[in-house]
Design a protein around this motif. Structure first.
Motif: not given
Length: 324
Positions: A231-243
């Motif tokens: 879930a942290e990937a939703l808020f890290d500002g990095d479009e290369s990561t995902s939840a």
């Protein structure tokens, strides 16, 4: 009280509170239908046996792989008229597993066939519509050059500091993206490296310092259910990561140390999806308030149906609010 100042996002498959309305509407329609049946039962029976022109159905009429003849087209039209077809949509369709005929699209023979079909359709009272779709039926093909092809706009942003006089060479835009597509019996790729991008316009405008005050920059504390992975990937500002979300409804709760002023919400899909999203926040009086409720529809990945960016971000503006 301050420790409870949080915001809540809920994603769910159905909009709550709509069930009562959904049950009431069919009941009203049923009453109207019964009234019509009582008023004109004889007329409806007659119209069912001999439908009026306005009620006759249309049919797709595919001319596949140049396999047409004047005689065959006339037989098709007469057969459709006999069973009550009121109109046709003519599409020039190609199937990879079907042999090609001799009447190539837009050849003299093809035009002769088209003229004969239109004349016979007029005699039979069948309406005719010709497909005019981009790239695959009627208006597209190898004879269309880049200067005649359909275009789309791509936007790129560059941040600069000022006020000052700026001389800047904007980079030439190129893409290496390859988009897998499927249509009818075809599986193919669209290679964007072959696209000829052209500069159209440059717009310069001031940006508020608040533009950098994002939730990602605030490093929120996140609590999510087991149905949400990473879930942290939703808020890290990095479009290369995902939840990933394995089931709905799903809830993500996040909080920040200092109040955050919120004016918009942006969600970037990583894979095709369709769901409802609701953003709730904890107001100063301790009650949960809904800031927005929005349908996310990014399940269609065919460019001919969705546009050049099937997984485009969903960006929604909302009245400004402040919460933790």
């Amino acid at each position: 009280m301050k420790s409870m100042n949080k915001a809540l996002v809920s994603a769910f498959s159905g909009l709550s509170g709509a069930a009562g309305v959904a049950r009431a509407v069919p009941f009203a329609i049923l009453l109207l239908s019964l009234a019509c049946l009582r008023c004109g039962a004889a007329s409806i029976d007659e119209d069912f046996i001999n439908p009026p022109e306005k009620s006759k159905p249309f049919a797709y009429w595919y001319w596949i792989n140049d396999n047409i003849s004047k005689e065959g087209l006339l037989k098709d039209l007469r057969a459709m008229a006999d069973i009550g077809i009121g109109g046709v949509h003519i599409g020039q369709i190609e199937y990879k597993d079907t042999a090609y005929g001799d009447v190539q699209i837009f050849s003299d023979s093809w035009w002769d066939c088209m003229a004969a079909a239109l004349q016979e359709a007029g005699r039979l009272g069948i309406k005719v519509n010709l497909f005019n779709a981009p790239g695959w039926s009627g208006s597209g093909g190898a004879w269309i050059g880049p200067e005649q092809a359909m275009r789309y706009l791509d936007v790129y942003e560059y941040r600069v500091s000022g006020p000052r006089k700026l001389v800047m060479q904007l980079p030439k835009h190129e893409s290496t993206q390859r988009l897998p597509q499927a249509s009818l019996s075809f599986q193919y790729e669209i290679d964007k490296s072959t696209f000829k991008f052209q500069p159209v316009a440059v717009q310069v405008f001031p940006v508020s310092k608040l533009a950098d005050e994002t939730l990602s920059a605030k490093k929120p504390a996140i609590v999510a259910g087991s149905e949400i992975k990473n879930a942290e990937a939703l808020f890290d500002g990095d479009e290369s990561t995902s939840a990933s979300i394995s089931g709905l409804p799903a809830t993500i709760e996040f909080s920040v140390k200092e109040p955050l002023r919120v004016r918009s919400l942006e969600i970037v899909p990583a894979t095709p999806c369709r769901m409802w999203c609701r953003l709730d926040y904890l107001a100063d009086d301790g009650s949960w308030q809904t800031a927005l409720s929005r349908h996310i529809a990014r399940s269609e990945v065919r460019i001919i149906a969705s546009g050049w960016d099937p997984l485009a971000p969903l960006a929604v503006s909302i009245p400004a609010l402040s919460a933790r």
